[in-house]
Scaffold this active site. Sequence first.
Site, mmCIF file in Angstrom:
data_model
loop_
_atom_site.group_PDB
_atom_site.id
_atom_site.type_symbol
_atom_site.label_atom_id
_atom_site.label_comp_id
_atom_site.label_asym_id
_atom_site.label_seq_id
_atom_site.Cartn_x
_atom_site.Cartn_y
_atom_site.Cartn_z
ATOM 1 N N CYS A 38 -1.880 -1.215 -0.970
ATOM 2 C CA CYS A 38 -3.278 -0.789 -1.114
ATOM 3 C C CYS A 38 -4.210 -1.999 -1.189
ATOM 4 O O CYS A 38 -4.078 -2.835 -2.080
ATOM 5 C CB CYS A 38 -3.444 0.062 -2.360
ATOM 6 S SG CYS A 38 -5.159 0.595 -2.631
ATOM 7 N N LYS B 18 6.583 -0.351 -0.780
ATOM 8 C CA LYS B 18 5.737 -0.340 0.420
ATOM 9 C C LYS B 18 4.831 -1.556 0.336
ATOM 10 O O LYS B 18 4.160 -1.762 -0.669
ATOM 11 C CB LYS B 18 4.901 0.931 0.500
ATOM 12 C CG LYS B 18 4.040 0.998 1.762
ATOM 13 C CD LYS B 18 3.252 2.307 1.810
ATOM 14 C CE LYS B 18 2.534 2.444 3.158
ATOM 15 N NZ LYS B 18 1.459 1.458 3.339
ATOM 16 N N HIS C 236 3.890 -2.327 6.374
ATOM 17 C CA HIS C 236 2.659 -2.104 7.141
ATOM 18 C C HIS C 236 2.356 -3.402 7.890
ATOM 19 O O HIS C 236 2.210 -4.453 7.272
ATOM 20 C CB HIS C 236 1.507 -1.752 6.198
ATOM 21 C CG HIS C 236 0.240 -1.381 6.905
ATOM 22 N ND1 HIS C 236 -0.743 -0.628 6.308
ATOM 23 C CD2 HIS C 236 -0.212 -1.645 8.162
ATOM 24 C CE1 HIS C 236 -1.742 -0.458 7.167
ATOM 25 N NE2 HIS C 236 -1.438 -1.069 8.289
ATOM 26 N N ASN D 75 5.198 0.946 9.453
ATOM 27 C CA ASN D 75 3.956 1.661 9.148
ATOM 28 C C ASN D 75 2.799 0.992 9.882
ATOM 29 O O ASN D 75 2.695 -0.225 9.917
ATOM 30 C CB ASN D 75 3.706 1.645 7.638
ATOM 31 C CG ASN D 75 2.399 2.312 7.242
ATOM 32 O OD1 ASN D 75 1.707 1.830 6.375
ATOM 33 N ND2 ASN D 75 2.071 3.426 7.861
ATOM 34 N N GLY D 76 1.931 1.830 10.463
ATOM 35 C CA GLY D 76 0.737 1.330 11.132
ATOM 36 C C GLY D 76 0.816 1.514 12.638
ATOM 37 O O GLY D 76 1.873 1.361 13.248
ATOM 38 N N ALA E 223 0.215 7.423 8.294
ATOM 39 C CA ALA E 223 -0.644 7.749 7.149
ATOM 40 C C ALA E 223 -1.971 8.311 7.644
ATOM 41 O O ALA E 223 -2.224 9.504 7.574
ATOM 42 C CB ALA E 223 -0.853 6.507 6.282
ATOM 43 N N GLU E 224 -2.818 7.447 8.206
ATOM 44 C CA GLU E 224 -4.157 7.885 8.592
ATOM 45 C C GLU E 224 -4.123 8.961 9.678
ATOM 46 O O GLU E 224 -4.813 9.974 9.569
ATOM 47 C CB GLU E 224 -4.986 6.686 9.059
ATOM 48 C CG GLU E 224 -5.365 5.736 7.933
ATOM 49 C CD GLU E 224 -6.503 4.817 8.326
ATOM 50 O OE1 GLU E 224 -6.791 4.703 9.532
ATOM 51 O OE2 GLU E 224 -7.107 4.225 7.419
#
Length: 337
Positions: A53, A92, A120, A152-153, A176-177
């Site tokens: 985050c 993560k 990520h 991720n990403g 995620a998004e």
Amino acid sequence: DPTYRAAALEPDAGGPGDRPLIIQFQGRDAAALVAAAKLVESRCDAVELNCGCPQKVAKRGGFGAFLLDEPDLLERLVRDLRAAVGCGVLVKLRILPEIAATIALARRLEAAGCDALTVHGRTKEMKKCGYACDFAAIKAVKDAVAIPVVANGGVQGPADFAKIRSATGADAVMSAEYALECPDVFAGAAATPRGQAAAAREYTTLAKAHDPGLAVARLHFEKLLHFLAEDPAFVGLKSATSSAELFAVVERLCDAADRFAGPMRTWYMRHRATAADVQAFIDAHADAVLLPSGRVRCALTDHEMAPSLEVLQGHWNGRRYRFQAKVRDRGGGATAT
């Protein structure tokens, strides 16, 4: 806090119909993290420490992606969690500016007892900047450790899952998004106006049966229907003061989605520029140069930046502001154009 725990963890969470379940925590206090993890270990398959985050709240608290700046503390947190709980322990994280440092940290976390890593492929400094996901960095981590690695990403549609696995060698791919905007991606569907309307209507039905609260429902609808942000009714998502009012706004937007014929500017692309966007910016700014890498160089400052409209406009606006301030300091009357 029993009240918060009851609100955040539904009574049937972790039940027979809710597995596998991973519960994620943010924090930097080992004792608090261990205590929290022990409260839920019997109701989940793993606990995960969020080191990805990049938000301001994480920066203020020194957790999330900002734990990456404190590898000794991060390693200790993982060791303490691994020693305390019987379920899996996951981490993560985002990549670091140097691949070698990312690999070294991944190996430390593996040695500390981490069971799997989600990586990520952007640094914490790349928040909202439209940078491409660094799949080579994820692959380097995958090649360096023996534990499973989740990439991720960069998921912009259902076809990207296979592409990213191929590019990284990862054991799995996380979205995620894009998944928040288009949950049907896991069924192999891409975002379409009618598909988004159907998802919003289905979420309305679920929200009526299992009230998530006005704030949570509002956030989901804003993502599902973001491509209608220019519709006058869209502001009603933010101004609605009750669930009934919110659902009425959503239905009006869904009707508009059923008729929508224009190009979709999706929520995932809100900080990202299409090739056409970048070319239009280049055409409008004589001192902007598009490089073969896809990045953009400002001919006056020799500064290179990501092909994101937010970044590009911010640079040119900032340059104009600095020029005007310099003129004012000298007592001149000129302004930049």
